[in-house]
Design a protein around this motif. Structure first.
Motif, PDB file in Angstrom:
ATOM      1  N   PRO A 104      56.021  59.116  16.188  1.00 57.99           N
ATOM      2  CA  PRO A 104      55.214  57.900  16.082  1.00 57.99           C
ATOM      3  C   PRO A 104      56.123  56.737  15.658  1.00 57.99           C
ATOM      4  N   PRO A 105      55.955  55.569  16.262  1.00 62.28           N
ATOM      5  CA  PRO A 105      56.826  54.434  15.938  1.00 62.28           C
ATOM      6  C   PRO A 105      56.354  53.698  14.694  1.00 62.28           C
ATOM      7  N   ASP A 138      44.726  57.788  17.725  1.00 58.93           N
ATOM      8  CA  ASP A 138      43.997  56.631  17.202  1.00 58.93           C
ATOM      9  C   ASP A 138      44.722  56.125  15.961  1.00 58.93           C
ATOM     10  N   ALA A 139      44.928  54.816  15.918  1.00 57.58           N
ATOM     11  CA  ALA A 139      45.598  54.178  14.793  1.00 57.58           C
ATOM     12  C   ALA A 139      44.659  53.149  14.185  1.00 57.58           C
ATOM     13  N   THR A 140      44.719  53.017  12.862  1.00 59.34           N
ATOM     14  CA  THR A 140      43.944  52.006  12.147  1.00 59.34           C
ATOM     15  C   THR A 140      44.897  51.228  11.257  1.00 59.34           C
ATOM     16  N   LEU A 186      48.142  56.243  10.827  1.00 57.53           N
ATOM     17  CA  LEU A 186      47.625  57.467  11.451  1.00 57.53           C
ATOM     18  C   LEU A 186      46.822  58.281  10.454  1.00 57.53           C
ATOM     19  N   PRO A 187      45.818  59.024  10.941  1.00 61.21           N
ATOM     20  CA  PRO A 187      45.077  59.905  10.030  1.00 61.21           C
ATOM     21  C   PRO A 187      45.991  61.017   9.511  1.00 61.21           C
ATOM     22  N   ALA A 188      45.603  61.611   8.404  1.00 59.37           N
ATOM     23  CA  ALA A 188      46.432  62.624   7.747  1.00 59.37           C
ATOM     24  C   ALA A 188      46.770  63.812   8.657  1.00 59.37           C
ATOM     25  N   PHE A 208      54.005  48.589   9.571  1.00 55.50           N
ATOM     26  CA  PHE A 208      53.267  49.789   9.174  1.00 55.50           C
ATOM     27  C   PHE A 208      54.078  51.033   9.515  1.00 55.50           C
ATOM     28  N   GLN A 209      54.203  51.920   8.549  1.00 55.11           N
ATOM     29  CA  GLN A 209      54.811  53.239   8.757  1.00 55.11           C
ATOM     30  C   GLN A 209      53.751  54.152   9.383  1.00 55.11           C
ATOM     31  N   PRO A 210      54.161  55.202  10.121  1.00 49.34           N
ATOM     32  CA  PRO A 210      53.161  56.096  10.735  1.00 49.34           C
ATOM     33  C   PRO A 210      52.142  56.647   9.734  1.00 49.34           C
TER      34      PRO A 210
END
Length: 184
Positions: A108-109, A149-151, A134-136, A128-130
């Motif tokens: 993930p970038p 999915d990213a938030t 990203l979800p856990a 933002f770091q992964p």
């Protein structure tokens, strides 16, 4: 004049043989040095190749040196899923889909979120770091074709917010990143 003795010929031949071995050993040391220099120079590119990446990673890990693989940013696609949501306290939440469009497995970038005013000028940005977007349970690698999915959540600065830009990024050294802008 007398012809050279057998002993002096053997001594001269031994000296030539010793010099030849010394020259070959020196050439091998120089060749190994040039090879090591080449690996070091191209380390970030070699690190993403499936054939050389594990060995290069092991070498730099063993030496305790950081490695910044040159992942192809064009293989990532990030796309907003819907309009950004802003709470009364100016907490902004952007949901996006991150896709690996390439043929290789990618980590993930980093994602840079830049908030824009009505003229497209930056109001501020955040990297933002992964682990932050990203979800856990997200995988540590994105297989080709995989979507995650990213938030991204950030407090918007004062002023009118008209848009944002998402950039996928990777580190090129300890203090610098390379990004690929994908405007929304």
């Amino acid at each position: 004049s007398r012809p050279p003795s057998i002993d002096s010929l053997e001594g001269a031949e031994s000296a030539v043989t010793s010099r030849r071995w010394l020259s070959m050993a020196l050439a091998l040391v120089l060749l190994a040095g040039v090879g090591a220099q080449s690996v070091h120079h191209f380390r970030d590119t070699l690190a993403i190749d499936p054939r050389t990446g594990p060995a290069v990673g092991w070498i730099y890990d063993t030496l305790g040196r950081p490695l910044y693989p040159a992942w192809p940013l064009e293989d990532y696609q990030i796309q907003a899923q819907d309009d950004a949501l802003m709470a009364a306290d100016r907490q902004l939440q952007i949901r996006a889909t991150l896709t690996n469009r390439g043929a290789r497995t990618l980590p993930p970038p980093l994602i840079r979120l830049t908030l824009l005013d009505r003229w497209g000028e930056s109001l501020g940005s955040r990297m933002f770091q992964p682990g932050e977007y990203l979800p856990a349970q997200a995988p540590s690698r994105l297989l080709p074709g995989v979507q995650l999915d990213a938030t991204l959540s950030v407090r918007a600065p004062p002023g009118e917010l008209y848009g944002y830009r998402l950039d996928v990024c990777h580190r090129i050294d300890a203090g610098n990143v390379r990004c690929d802008a994908q405007t929304r």
